[in-house]
Each structure stands twice: as C-alpha cells, then as structure tokens.
Scaffold this motif. Sequence first.
Motif, PDB file in Angstrom:
ATOM      1  N   THR A   1      39.951 -28.534   9.294  1.00  0.00           N
ATOM      2  CA  THR A   1      38.835 -27.617   9.748  1.00  0.00           C
ATOM      3  C   THR A   1      39.433 -26.665  10.375  1.00  0.00           C
ATOM      4  O   THR A   1      40.587 -26.526  10.962  1.00  0.00           O
ATOM      5  N   GLY A   2      38.491 -25.395  10.895  1.00  0.00           N
ATOM      6  CA  GLY A   2      38.740 -24.478  11.443  1.00  0.00           C
ATOM      7  C   GLY A   2      39.135 -24.953  12.918  1.00  0.00           C
ATOM      8  O   GLY A   2      40.126 -24.246  13.593  1.00  0.00           O
ATOM      9  N   THR A   3      38.455 -25.978  13.416  1.00  0.00           N
ATOM     10  CA  THR A   3      39.005 -26.416  14.874  1.00  0.00           C
ATOM     11  C   THR A   3      40.230 -26.817  14.911  1.00  0.00           C
ATOM     12  O   THR A   3      40.847 -26.615  15.734  1.00  0.00           O
ATOM     13  N   HIS A   4      40.798 -27.340  13.824  1.00  0.00           N
ATOM     14  CA  HIS A   4      42.280 -27.913  13.950  1.00  0.00           C
ATOM     15  C   HIS A   4      43.099 -26.552  14.104  1.00  0.00           C
ATOM     16  O   HIS A   4      44.303 -26.938  14.600  1.00  0.00           O
ATOM     17  N   LEU A   5      42.790 -25.499  13.546  1.00  0.00           N
ATOM     18  CA  LEU A   5      43.803 -24.155  13.288  1.00  0.00           C
ATOM     19  C   LEU A   5      43.484 -23.507  14.800  1.00  0.00           C
ATOM     20  O   LEU A   5      44.503 -22.770  14.753  1.00  0.00           O
ATOM     21  N   ASP A   6      42.455 -23.546  15.346  1.00  0.00           N
ATOM     22  CA  ASP A   6      41.952 -22.588  16.414  1.00  0.00           C
ATOM     23  C   ASP A   6      43.287 -22.418  17.600  1.00  0.00           C
ATOM     24  O   ASP A   6      43.301 -21.192  17.776  1.00  0.00           O
ATOM     25  N   ALA A   7      43.851 -23.537  18.010  1.00  0.00           N
ATOM     26  CA  ALA A   7      44.913 -23.279  18.787  1.00  0.00           C
ATOM     27  C   ALA A   7      46.054 -22.306  18.518  1.00  0.00           C
ATOM     28  O   ALA A   7      46.710 -21.510  19.239  1.00  0.00           O
ATOM     29  N   LEU A   8      46.448 -22.126  17.137  1.00  0.00           N
ATOM     30  CA  LEU A   8      47.511 -21.524  16.608  1.00  0.00           C
ATOM     31  C   LEU A   8      47.292 -19.959  17.148  1.00  0.00           C
ATOM     32  O   LEU A   8      48.115 -19.425  17.617  1.00  0.00           O
ATOM     33  N   ALA A   9      45.949 -19.519  17.087  1.00  0.00           N
ATOM     34  CA  ALA A   9      45.594 -18.181  17.562  1.00  0.00           C
ATOM     35  C   ALA A   9      45.861 -18.005  18.954  1.00  0.00           C
ATOM     36  O   ALA A   9      45.958 -16.759  19.447  1.00  0.00           O
TER      37      ALA A   9
ATOM     38  N   PRO B   1      29.022 -22.461   6.580  1.00  0.00           N
ATOM     39  CA  PRO B   1      29.166 -23.569   7.457  1.00  0.00           C
ATOM     40  C   PRO B   1      30.713 -23.488   8.218  1.00  0.00           C
ATOM     41  O   PRO B   1      30.831 -24.043   9.165  1.00  0.00           O
ATOM     42  N   GLN B   2      31.531 -22.743   7.585  1.00  0.00           N
ATOM     43  CA  GLN B   2      32.633 -22.762   7.879  1.00  0.00           C
ATOM     44  C   GLN B   2      33.072 -21.883   9.480  1.00  0.00           C
ATOM     45  O   GLN B   2      32.277 -20.873   9.514  1.00  0.00           O
ATOM     46  N   ARG B   3      33.888 -22.324  10.101  1.00  0.00           N
ATOM     47  CA  ARG B   3      34.283 -21.441  11.214  1.00  0.00           C
ATOM     48  C   ARG B   3      35.530 -22.110  11.881  1.00  0.00           C
ATOM     49  O   ARG B   3      35.966 -23.222  11.759  1.00  0.00           O
ATOM     50  N   ILE B   4      36.013 -21.026  12.581  1.00  0.00           N
ATOM     51  CA  ILE B   4      37.409 -21.272  13.406  1.00  0.00           C
ATOM     52  C   ILE B   4      37.223 -21.347  14.764  1.00  0.00           C
ATOM     53  O   ILE B   4      36.953 -19.966  15.260  1.00  0.00           O
ATOM     54  N   SER B   5      37.058 -22.358  15.621  1.00  0.00           N
ATOM     55  CA  SER B   5      36.787 -22.025  17.033  1.00  0.00           C
ATOM     56  C   SER B   5      37.316 -23.398  17.752  1.00  0.00           C
ATOM     57  O   SER B   5      37.489 -24.445  17.076  1.00  0.00           O
ATOM     58  N   LYS B   6      37.185 -23.207  19.015  1.00  0.00           N
ATOM     59  CA  LYS B   6      37.418 -24.493  19.818  1.00  0.00           C
ATOM     60  C   LYS B   6      36.465 -25.455  19.858  1.00  0.00           C
ATOM     61  O   LYS B   6      36.555 -26.536  19.837  1.00  0.00           O
ATOM     62  N   GLY B   7      35.086 -24.926  19.893  1.00  0.00           N
ATOM     63  CA  GLY B   7      34.093 -25.919  19.497  1.00  0.00           C
ATOM     64  C   GLY B   7      34.048 -26.761  18.209  1.00  0.00           C
ATOM     65  O   GLY B   7      34.567 -26.182  17.127  1.00  0.00           O
ATOM     66  N   TRP B   8      33.761 -28.125  18.087  1.00  0.00           N
ATOM     67  CA  TRP B   8      34.018 -28.613  16.996  1.00  0.00           C
ATOM     68  C   TRP B   8      33.262 -28.081  15.819  1.00  0.00           C
ATOM     69  O   TRP B   8      31.996 -28.066  15.849  1.00  0.00           O
ATOM     70  N   ASN B   9      33.934 -27.943  14.567  1.00  0.00           N
ATOM     71  CA  ASN B   9      33.149 -27.606  13.466  1.00  0.00           C
ATOM     72  C   ASN B   9      33.853 -28.767  12.475  1.00  0.00           C
ATOM     73  O   ASN B   9      34.973 -28.706  12.152  1.00  0.00           O
TER      74      ASN B   9
END
Length: 612
Positions: free
Chosen positions: A463-471, A500-508
Amino acid sequence: MDAADTKAADTRAADTKAADTKARLDALRALMRERGLDALLIPRADEYLGEYIPAHNERLRWVSGFAGSAGVVAVLAEAAAIFVDGRYTVQVAQQVDAACFEFLHLVNDPHLDWLVERLPAGSRVGCDPRLHTLQWYREARDRLDRAGLELVADTDNLVDACWEGRPDPVVREALLLPEQYSGESSVDKRQRIAGLLRQSEVDAALVFAPDAVSWLLNIRGTDVPLLPVLQSFALLGADGTLTLFVDPRRLPEGFARHAGEGVSVAAEHEFAVHAAAWKGRRILADPAQANAWTLLTLEAAGARLVAGTDPVLLPKACKNEREIAGARRAHLRDAVAEIRFLAWLDAEVEAGYLHDEAELADQLYTFRAAGEHFHGGSFDTISAAGANAAMCHYNHLNASQPGRLAMDSMYLLDSGAQYIDGTTDITRTIAIGNPGTEQRRLFTLVLKGHIALDQARFPRGTTGTHLDALARQFLWQAGFDYDHGTGHGVGSFLSVHEAPQRISKGWNGVALQPGMIVSNEPGYYRDGEFGIRCENLVVVRELEGDFEIPVLGFEALTLVPFDLRLVEPDLLGASERAWLDSYHQHVLDTVGPLLDEAERQWLVRATRPLGN
C-alpha cells in the motif's frame, strides 16, 4: 471548461468580512426560531459531497465569508463558530468576521462537542441530510442523543431560504467521451462491475460519486469548476442495467446510443419513487461516501442496505492502456506549457520584472490554454511567493493582495490541467535569484525523498502507507517533516484527487495496482519563511526482470526539469545523481523537439548533467 469558466471559478462568490455577516446570521436565526431549531450545522458541502462545488451551493461561504475547501459552521441563537483544519488557520482569520464567529479547529475542537457543551437538554440541532454522509449522520445522532439533544434532518435548506441573490445552477450539456480515450465501452464497464455485484450476492449498488458515474457511462460534465463530472448518482443492477438520476437537461443528444442498452434516466427528485422498486432487495452502498438522504430514502422504501465500498472506485483507479497512453500525451502537452512558462519566468526575472502571484498563474494558464484538448485547470493554482509557500494549500485569490516575487527567494508553483485525454498535477519550486544555502539544503533533502519513492520496487499487496517513509526518510534524519500526504490518486480527465489509493502516513489499506496514477510530492514548509515541494505524477507498472515474485514500480508521467539551482550536488549519492541526470535527459529528448529554439536552449541549460 474554457478559460472564461475557469477564471469565473477562480473568483466565484467571494464574500468577505466586508459583507453584512451579521444580517445573514440574523436572517438564519429568525428562520431557526420559526422551525423550532436551537442550532444549525452548515458544512462546506453540497448534495454530491465532492471536493469542488458550484457557486450556488457555496452555503458556508455565503454565511461566513470563508472560501476554503473544508469547514463547518455552527449557528446558535446567541453564538456561532467556524471550524477549519490547520491549512486554513491564517485564511479564516483574514476572511471571517471575528465579531460574529469563534474560530476553532475542525479536528481538535469537534463541532458536536462544542454544541453539547453549549446547548441544554431538549435542544434541537438542524442539518440538511443531503450535505452529510450517512456515517456522519448516524454518529452525530447518537452523540447528540446521549447528551439529550435531537438531530433534526430537513432537506428544505435554511441557508437557501435566506440567500437573496443566490446564483442559479449552471446547467450545460455534458460531453460524451469517445472510446478512443476511455478504452472501454460503458456496456462492458457495467457488465464488469455487475459481475462483482453478483459475486457479492447483492442485487444492486448505489454508485454515488459523480466521478464514478461519469467514468461508468463515459461522460464528462461541464457544470462544476475544475472537476469535469456529470452531477448525478446511479443505481447499478447486478444484471448490468443502470438508472441514472440526473437533471435531464444535462444529457446531450446521442446519450442513449453512447451509453448503450440498459440505461434509463430519471430526475433526481424522483428518486424516492424509484427507491420503492427495491423493497426487500440488497443494495450495496458506502455509508462513508453517500449522503444520508439517499440512503435513508432507500431504507425507508424497504431496501436492505449492505455497507461496502463503491465497486466502481477500484476499476476506475486502475487505468487501461488507452487511458495510460492518453495520460502520457496529456503530460507531454502539459510539459510544453510548463517549460515555456519556466523559460519565460527566468527571462522576466533576469530583466528585473518581479511579477505577482496572480500574474504568474495567469501566464501559465495562457500557455496551457494554447495546447490541444485543454479543458481548464484541474484545481486552483497554488502560486506562492516566498513566505506564502509555507502554507501548503495557499491560494492567492483568497489573499487580501497577491504576493510578489522577491530576489533571493523561492517560488512554489503547484498547478494542473484537464485535457480530454488526461489530468495533470505538477509542483515545481523555483529559485528567484540565490535563495541561500539553507534553502538549497532543504530542497535537496526533499528531492532525495522524491527520488527514493520514484525508484521504489515493491511486491503486489503493497500500500501507499508502506511506501510513505521512503519519501520522508532524509527529512526525518535531519529532524524535519511535512504535514500532508505524499501522494494522492489522479483520475483520467476526472478528479485530480481520486480515491481509493493514497500514499501517506495515515493508514490506507488499498494496495497499489498496475494502472493506478498517483502523485509523488514530498515537501517542507517553514512558517513565515518559505515552502518547498517536488511533485511528479507517476503510473504504477509491473516491472520486467528476473524476479521471483511479481514486482511493481513507478513510471514518471511528468516531464519537467527540477530546478538545479536549488540542488546541493554533494548531498546526492551516485545513484541519485544518475537518476536526476537520466530523468533530465529524458525530458530534453522528449519535450525539446516540441519547443522553439530559445525555449529549447533554456531546456538544455535546465537539464545539464550535474557537475557541468
């Protein structure tokens, strides 16, 4: 939408503190007394619950003067408050009369708690159920009930009754989107979604979001500023038939042939009559997305509501190859306009012309409007000079006076466009003179995060949440962060902010899937000084290679150079330098041939390899 439409959208219904706010509140309170209401809730919403709403539904703006995109007003007999989030704490103070309203935080100071603290037991709180989701309505009803208060639903909106000179709704014929752009007929889409309904053992689904309806029927609207959707909702049967609830005047000639067999049309005010046909049948609906009135009407008719996500959202988000090809063409067209603007801006600054934010936004619009298939902006341009860029959702149209460029500073430009073959969204942070070492360091940390996310390789199910910390990792290491998501979904000639997709710290919990288009936009903001954001749109693709498992990655759609004058090369590793040089070479090779000689020479300099 043409240029005049978007220009009108930029200036729509701007009521400020100079308006007679007190008189409007007095009129509302008089009507509240007639209806036996002790409080009234006015959200910034209309019956479709979308991000963009037309001028005749800007009820919160009419009563308060606030022009932001999110907020709630609560009116009592002797008090009133406006609740906004952290993006708008400065703006609300500029636009709203503090003598009439208390300013509170939308999240930290919940408006229902505010009401409970101030109203005696037995008080009645009015709301228009068309302007709230069913989930909110039920939770609010329960919260108020525990305090001895009653939530009163009334679709005869009190603001509408008091609003003298309320604009008439804009009613224009919609656009029929040819299959050369959609890549799939409406009949095939409806049958595909109907198969999902049969698997879920439901008889129908409420397709509530106008962008979902527009995608399903291959139609686009022209009535809402910045959002090319047909204002409507629909009931899709498990057999693929669909009833569209819409103002029939919005449907162009040839709609029935375009949509194909199995589509019937009814006016929205006839929904209650049609709901009766679904008595005892299972209807899938999202209580967190659809408005309370629609679902309560179905419930009252005897339909059995099954809570679940709109089945159209995920298929819509996963673009087909025709839509992805269109997105590439739209971004190439958009890159020509953006690069022409950047070359023009550098020449203006060099000549000593330091324009204001409005002039800059208008100039970029002019370059875009000259391109093929242009249908206006995709959102209000964030044209932010200097310290204004520290407000990540700044809008110069809401400022008392647009800011002006200053030497040795940075300019943040976040903008996008709607084209018949795609939707764009890009942010570039631009050096005006020499901004200084600290700004360059922070820009480079943001850019490093952008590069890390762009280079991500990940398995299906991520998910985008899994990737958010990379940025965020490089900012975090230096003790910094930014208070917004890293990426949002983007539609295909539809909403620039697509679920519905999103990249963020908040869970998606929605996994990124091939064909999804998302933004990659880390940033940094220093209050009162400057703001930085580096944004490209990317499409999720399955990667080829000797992998043990299917591996996904991103392909950049945006084709505009990052400002090398803001890069500290020593802070970039070898792979980051290689990425930046490769990206810039791709931009030069792809966009360069479409520019005139002066613009191409500017691009050659802007994409020079690092160290040269």
